[in-house]
Motif scaffolding. Structure first.
Motif, PDB file in Angstrom:
ATOM      1  N   GLY A 145       0.815  -1.216   0.000  1.00 19.96           N
ATOM      2  CA  GLY A 145       0.000   0.000   0.000  1.00 19.96           C
ATOM      3  C   GLY A 145       0.844   1.260   0.000  1.00 19.96           C
ATOM      4  N   LEU A 146       1.911   1.256   0.779  1.00 20.64           N
ATOM      5  CA  LEU A 146       2.810   2.417   0.794  1.00 20.64           C
ATOM      6  C   LEU A 146       3.539   2.577  -0.537  1.00 20.64           C
ATOM      7  N   ILE A 147       3.912   1.469  -1.146  1.00 20.43           N
ATOM      8  CA  ILE A 147       4.557   1.539  -2.469  1.00 20.43           C
ATOM      9  C   ILE A 147       3.595   2.120  -3.489  1.00 20.43           C
ATOM     10  N   TYR A 148       2.332   1.671  -3.451  1.00 22.36           N
ATOM     11  CA  TYR A 148       1.335   2.228  -4.368  1.00 22.36           C
ATOM     12  C   TYR A 148       1.165   3.724  -4.149  1.00 22.36           C
ATOM     13  N   ALA A 149       1.197   4.169  -2.907  1.00 25.58           N
ATOM     14  CA  ALA A 149       0.962   5.575  -2.601  1.00 25.58           C
ATOM     15  C   ALA A 149       2.070   6.484  -3.142  1.00 25.58           C
ATOM     16  N   VAL A 150       3.282   5.997  -3.215  1.00 23.38           N
ATOM     17  CA  VAL A 150       4.394   6.824  -3.712  1.00 23.38           C
ATOM     18  C   VAL A 150       4.721   6.560  -5.172  1.00 23.38           C
ATOM     19  N   LEU A 151       4.133   5.523  -5.761  1.00 22.81           N
ATOM     20  CA  LEU A 151       4.418   5.154  -7.147  1.00 22.81           C
ATOM     21  C   LEU A 151       3.810   6.152  -8.123  1.00 22.81           C
ATOM     22  N   ARG A 152       4.590   6.535  -9.102  1.00 21.74           N
ATOM     23  CA  ARG A 152       4.113   7.398 -10.185  1.00 21.74           C
ATOM     24  C   ARG A 152       4.105   6.619 -11.485  1.00 21.74           C
ATOM     25  N   LYS A 153       3.141   6.932 -12.332  1.00 20.46           N
ATOM     26  CA  LYS A 153       3.049   6.265 -13.629  1.00 20.46           C
ATOM     27  C   LYS A 153       4.011   6.927 -14.599  1.00 20.46           C
ATOM     28  N   ARG A 154       4.779   6.088 -15.273  1.00 20.63           N
ATOM     29  CA  ARG A 154       5.689   6.559 -16.308  1.00 20.63           C
ATOM     30  C   ARG A 154       5.373   5.865 -17.611  1.00 20.63           C
ATOM     31  N   GLU A 155       5.763   6.461 -18.692  1.00 23.37           N
ATOM     32  CA  GLU A 155       5.568   5.854 -20.007  1.00 23.37           C
ATOM     33  C   GLU A 155       6.657   4.870 -20.335  1.00 23.37           C
TER      34      GLU A 155
END
Length: 155
Positions: A145-155
């Motif tokens: 959950g913490l990883i998802y919260a800081v993860l940004r989408k990149r191309e």
């Protein structure tokens, strides 16, 4: 980036499997006389299993464990939806919130079970592997959950 996504998905699915197994398997407590879990109390000398205690606390633990599975599953679905619809640079905040809530639900359920265990079960019983799996699922769900919260989408 692909390896990171696969690692996050693996972490999430392993937490979800641990939550499912710990909720459904009948070994939250084990002893010489039998086993018990959130749903049934089984003895080794007979084939018959009785329903779990009708106390309010066991129903709360049941509800929290089911909620943790539901929120973790919804978090996984939400992650896949956001993976294809989120704009570049966006964060997976809703996915992270759902997964963190799932971890808090399993933690709360395991704490309640831990506190009420001495009043419900005699001293000859000990905690079983399903109880331990629930505690292992808590940090896995929290970390994902913490990883998802800081993860940004990149191309």
């Amino acid at each position: 980036m692909l390896i990171l996504l696969l690692g996050i998905i693996f972490l999430h699915i392993s937490a979800l499997v641990l939550l499912f197994v710990s909720t459904t398997v009948s070994v939250w407590t084990t002893g010489t006389m039998g086993t018990s879990d959130l749903w049934l109390n089984c003895s080794t000398d007979s084939i018959h299993c009785d329903g779990a205690s009708t106390g309010v606390w066991i129903q709360v633990v049941q509800a929290l464990m089911i909620l943790s599975i539901i929120f973790s599953f919804l978090s996984l679905l939400l992650f896949f939806c956001q993976l294809f619809t989120l704009p570049k640079g966006g964060r997976f905040i809703p996915t992270g919130i759902f997964q963190i809530l799932a971890s808090l639900f399993v933690m709360s359920g395991a704490i309640i079970y831990t506190l009420m265990h001495p009043d419900w079960v005699s001293d000859e019983y000990s905690f079983g592997y399903a109880y331990i799996l629930a505690w292992v699922a808590f940090p896995l769900a929290l970390i994902s959950g913490l990883i998802y919260a800081v993860l940004r989408k990149r191309e």
